[in-house]
Design a protein around this motif. Structure first.
Motif, short mmCIF file in Angstrom:
data_model
loop_
_atom_site.label_atom_id
_atom_site.label_comp_id
_atom_site.label_asym_id
_atom_site.label_seq_id
_atom_site.Cartn_x
_atom_site.Cartn_y
_atom_site.Cartn_z
N ILE A 132 0.71 -1.36 0.15
CA ILE A 132 -0.20 0.13 0.12
C ILE A 132 0.78 1.04 0.06
CG2 ILE A 132 -1.47 1.33 1.02
CD1 ILE A 132 -2.96 -1.36 2.48
N GLY A 133 0.93 1.71 -0.75
CA GLY A 133 0.67 3.16 -1.05
C GLY A 133 2.38 3.25 -2.35
N ILE A 134 2.61 4.92 -2.43
CA ILE A 134 3.92 4.52 -3.21
C ILE A 134 5.18 5.90 -3.36
CG2 ILE A 134 4.05 5.65 -5.52
CD1 ILE A 134 1.11 5.14 -6.49
N PRO A 135 6.40 4.95 -3.08
CA PRO A 135 7.23 5.28 -2.34
C PRO A 135 7.47 6.73 -2.68
CG PRO A 135 8.09 3.61 -3.57
CD PRO A 135 6.90 4.24 -3.94
N ASP A 136 8.12 7.97 -1.88
CA ASP A 136 7.71 9.57 -2.53
C ASP A 136 8.94 9.87 -3.20
OD1 ASP A 136 8.96 11.88 -0.53
OD2 ASP A 136 8.01 12.57 -2.13
N LYS A 137 9.07 9.97 -4.57
CA LYS A 137 9.92 10.35 -5.61
C LYS A 137 10.29 11.64 -5.18
CE LYS A 137 7.53 6.82 -8.35
NZ LYS A 137 7.09 6.34 -10.25
N ASN A 138 9.99 12.35 -4.75
CA ASN A 138 10.32 13.82 -4.94
C ASN A 138 10.98 14.51 -3.20
OD1 ASN A 138 8.81 14.51 -7.20
ND2 ASN A 138 6.81 14.70 -5.62
N MET A 203 1.71 15.66 -0.29
CA MET A 203 1.61 14.13 0.24
C MET A 203 0.48 14.01 1.61
SD MET A 203 4.22 13.03 -0.73
CE MET A 203 5.14 11.93 0.94
N ALA A 204 0.32 15.23 1.45
CA ALA A 204 -1.11 14.92 2.55
C ALA A 204 -2.15 14.40 2.08
CB ALA A 204 -1.41 15.90 3.27
N ILE A 205 -2.28 14.20 1.18
CA ILE A 205 -3.74 13.85 0.51
C ILE A 205 -3.14 12.44 -0.28
CG2 ILE A 205 -5.15 13.61 -1.93
CD1 ILE A 205 -4.03 17.10 -2.01
N SER A 206 -1.73 12.18 -0.34
CA SER A 206 -1.16 10.53 -0.88
C SER A 206 -1.23 10.13 0.92
CB SER A 206 0.02 10.21 -0.80
OG SER A 206 0.97 9.72 -1.19
N GLU A 207 -0.74 10.36 1.93
CA GLU A 207 -0.36 9.42 3.32
C GLU A 207 -2.28 9.82 3.61
OE1 GLU A 207 3.92 11.25 4.40
OE2 GLU A 207 1.94 11.86 5.70
N ARG A 208 -2.70 10.73 3.65
CA ARG A 208 -4.70 10.01 3.80
C ARG A 208 -4.94 9.13 2.51
NH1 ARG A 208 -9.70 10.61 1.54
NH2 ARG A 208 -11.08 10.84 3.37
N LYS A 209 -5.05 8.81 1.49
CA LYS A 209 -5.20 7.69 0.50
C LYS A 209 -4.78 6.12 1.39
CE LYS A 209 -6.40 10.19 -3.28
NZ LYS A 209 -5.61 9.87 -4.64
N ASP A 210 -3.44 6.43 1.09
CA ASP A 210 -3.16 5.54 2.03
C ASP A 210 -3.73 5.31 3.67
OD1 ASP A 210 0.53 6.31 1.72
OD2 ASP A 210 -1.34 5.41 0.19
N THR A 211 -3.63 5.66 4.20
CA THR A 211 -4.28 4.92 5.77
C THR A 211 -6.01 4.72 5.58
OG1 THR A 211 -3.73 7.42 6.25
CG2 THR A 211 -5.49 6.59 7.54
N GLN A 212 -6.27 5.45 4.55
CA GLN A 212 -7.97 4.99 4.34
C GLN A 212 -7.75 3.84 3.42
OE1 GLN A 212 -11.07 6.17 4.28
NE2 GLN A 212 -12.17 3.66 3.67
N ASN A 213 -6.73 3.14 2.24
CA ASN A 213 -6.71 1.40 2.34
C ASN A 213 -5.75 0.53 3.65
OD1 ASN A 213 -6.69 2.34 -0.38
ND2 ASN A 213 -4.61 3.38 -1.07
N VAL A 214 -5.39 1.21 4.43
CA VAL A 214 -5.30 0.32 5.87
C VAL A 214 -6.43 -0.26 6.20
CG1 VAL A 214 -4.02 0.30 7.33
CG2 VAL A 214 -2.07 1.43 5.95
N PHE A 215 -7.34 0.78 6.36
CA PHE A 215 -8.60 1.16 7.31
C PHE A 215 -9.15 -0.59 6.55
CE2 PHE A 215 -11.25 1.29 10.09
CZ PHE A 215 -13.01 1.45 9.03
N ASN A 216 -9.15 0.05 5.31
CA ASN A 216 -9.60 -1.26 4.72
C ASN A 216 -9.12 -2.31 4.86
OD1 ASN A 216 -11.52 0.61 3.50
ND2 ASN A 216 -10.39 0.97 1.72
N THR A 217 -7.92 -2.27 4.94
CA THR A 217 -7.09 -3.57 5.01
C THR A 217 -7.60 -4.49 6.28
OG1 THR A 217 -5.66 -2.89 3.37
CG2 THR A 217 -5.61 -4.62 4.22
N LEU A 218 -7.49 -3.85 7.45
CA LEU A 218 -8.01 -4.27 8.89
C LEU A 218 -9.21 -4.50 8.76
CD1 LEU A 218 -5.88 -1.49 10.91
CD2 LEU A 218 -5.68 -3.89 10.95
N SER A 219 -10.10 -4.18 7.76
CA SER A 219 -11.84 -3.92 8.14
C SER A 219 -12.36 -5.70 7.33
CB SER A 219 -12.35 -3.22 7.37
OG SER A 219 -12.42 -2.44 8.20
#
Length: 531
Positions: A132-138, A203-219
């Protein structure tokens, strides 16, 4: 074949062990489910807190640095060059600016590179195993910008000292040239800081998406655990039932061999009962699954609907800051006001998760609150979108009313109706108005919400409170806002809500085809039962 082997293996285990294993699976499974649910809640909360601390606060520090350069460095050099202030006075201002810039820049670097603001261990594990998540290329670009800013800071400090020296020697031509050079350096730093701000926002937008994906995975893991506990419990229960049947049949044959015909009839009857029980159990399982999926789907849809408005307001806040910055009108007071508004919206979004989590639970604690504050809070959450569309809001309430109920749910009702009014008013060219009137009688409180958006189509009006009924595009509406509002008012506030098109006077002007929502709730919760 494999299933038969499993049942054969389980059948060889003693009855005591079978019972112990069943209890272990049920109790252990329930404990595991509780632990996973608590981990999910903690992980999501922790990651959202980290997201705020690591991405929002650095932006505030960067804006403070830009302000310090403009006010304390640029303006001070300009004033001392034109002799608006003395050199002695400029020393204090320039030193203060240097301290502010150094303090905020060090704080930004501390937050950005500190390991304190990393995501939780659970999140790291899930991201690693589920990719989950993409490495920070910037990251390299960010480090390069930070290095450039450090160099510019040192360069500006040297040039400022040279300017002061030239002014002390009254060499104004050289000082003027150096001041222009400083202005160029300050503009360059402002561009670098804007790039860092954009980086943190992305990065805030990207990390929020990652958090949502983590929550979905835990669910998903939680749901799989529930299914496995259920399946193992059923298997062992069936084996234990079979064991009891065999014991029952053996004893009955030993005691009464002469009742074979009656026993055959009993066996046949028992088989029919087993088939009916199995069929009934299957139907119950299907209904349970459908009910659980429906509730989960409705909760997710409600959260998505309630987040739509605050996210729009947050976007307006960011755009407003950017516009004022470009126009040179951004002040610390404006920044503080916008940040407070953004924090209010973020807290409301966080509270929405808890509000809808317990939406259908009848045993929540009620509270006494101010109706006026509840209405104003709803409009506060929508004010940026309303201001953008030039929509005026009027509240008429002679005396504040205290009611007993659910503050956040009633606020969501007002927010849903305000959003619908805003959508209707956007396409109108005339003056756009929304008015709320609150009147209290002996036993009831009546709340009228009216807008001059042209009313609702007569064919659509009877269906507006139905679930998933919407006349908007799918990207703009889900069709559950008014349905949810009706559920809250009727089931949780013990009141009524209706809508109609009326001829109405708003702000001393008469309008045709206005939309009027009327909410009636009892002044005391027991009044409706008495009526």
């Amino acid at each position: 074949m494999k299933i038969k082997n499993i049942f054969s293996f389980i059948d060889k285990i003693s009855f005591t062990y079978k019972t112990s294993i069943l209890l272990f699976i049920i109790i252990g499974g329930m404990i595991l489910i509780i632990i996973l649910s608590q981990i999910s809640i903690y992980t999501v909360k922790h990651d959202f807190d980290i997201l705020f601390e690591k991405r929002t606060k650095p932006i505030i520090k960067l804006e403070a640095i830009k302000d310090a350069y403009v006010v304390n460095i640029h303006d001070t050099l300009h004033d001392v060059y034109h002799k608006n202030i003395t050199l002695e006075q400029s020393y204090d201002v320039l030193n203060l600016g240097k301290q502010l810039i150094e303090k905020n820049w060090n704080k930004y670097l501390e937050i950005t590179f500190s390991k304190e603001y990393e995501t939780s261990l659970v999140t790291k594990i899930i991201k690693k195993f589920f990719i989950i998540g993409i490495p920070d290329k910037n990251k390299i670009l960010q480090n390069s910008i930070i290095s450039n800013i450090n160099d510019k800071n040192k360069n500006i400090e040297v040039i400022v000292n040279e300017i002061i020296s030239e002014l002390s020697n009254k060499n104004y031509d050289a000082a003027s040239s150096l001041i222009e050079h400083v202005n160029i350096e300050i503009n360059t730093i402002s561009i670098y800081i804007t790039n860092l701000t954009n980086y943190d926002l992305k990065m805030a937008i990207s990390e929020r998406k990652d958090t949502q994906n983590v929550f979905n995975t835990l669910s998903m893991i939680l749901n799989i655990s529930i299914v496995w506990v259920f399946l193992f419990s059923i298997i062992l229960s069936i084996v234990i039932i079979i064991h009891f049947k065999r014991l029952h049949f053996g004893l009955e044959e030993a005691v009464n061999e002469k009742t074979k015909e009656l026993q055959a009839l009993n066996d046949s009857l028992e088989k029919r009962i087993q088939n009916e029980v199995a069929g009934s159990r299957k139907k119950d399982l299907i209904m349970f699954q459908q009910s659980r999926l429906a509730s989960l789907g409705e909760m997710i849809a409600n959260i998505a609907h309630q987040w739509r408005q605050p996210l729009g307001s947050l976007m307006m806040i960011v755009q407003g800051i950017q516009t004022k910055m470009e126009l040179g009108k951004l002040t610390p007071e404006i920044v503080e006001e916008k940040v407070n508004d953004a924090i209010l919206l973020a807290n409301n979004m966080s509270n929405t998760l808890e509000d809808f989590k317990s939406f259908f639970k009848p045993n929540r604690d009620e509270e006494e609150f101010s109706l006026k504050d509840c209405i104003k809070n709803s409009f506060e959450l929508s004010k940026y979108v309303l201001d953008k569309e030039k929509i005026e809001f009027h509240l008429k309430i002679l005396h504040d009313v205290k009611i007993h109920g659910f503050y956040n749910e009633l606020s969501h009702v007002f927010l849903n109706i305000i959003t619908n009014s805003k959508d209707a008013l956007i396409s109108k060219e005339h003056k756009r108005l929304i008015e709320i009137t609150v009147k209290k009688s002996k036993n009831k409180i009546r709340i009228n919400i009216v807008d001059n958006g042209g009313g609702i189509n007569a064919k659509v009006l009877p269906h507006i409170f139905e679930p998933y009924y919407t006349t908007k595009y799918k990207s703009a509406g889900t069709g559950i806002g008014l349905y949810m509002s009706k559920q809250i008012i009727e089931k949780h506030m013990l009141g009524t809500i209706d809508c109609k098109n009326v001829y109405y006077k708003i702000a001393n002007q008469n309008f045709e085809n206005c939309t009027l929502f009327t909410i009636t709730i009892p002044a005391n919760k027991g009044d409706k039962n008495n009526d």
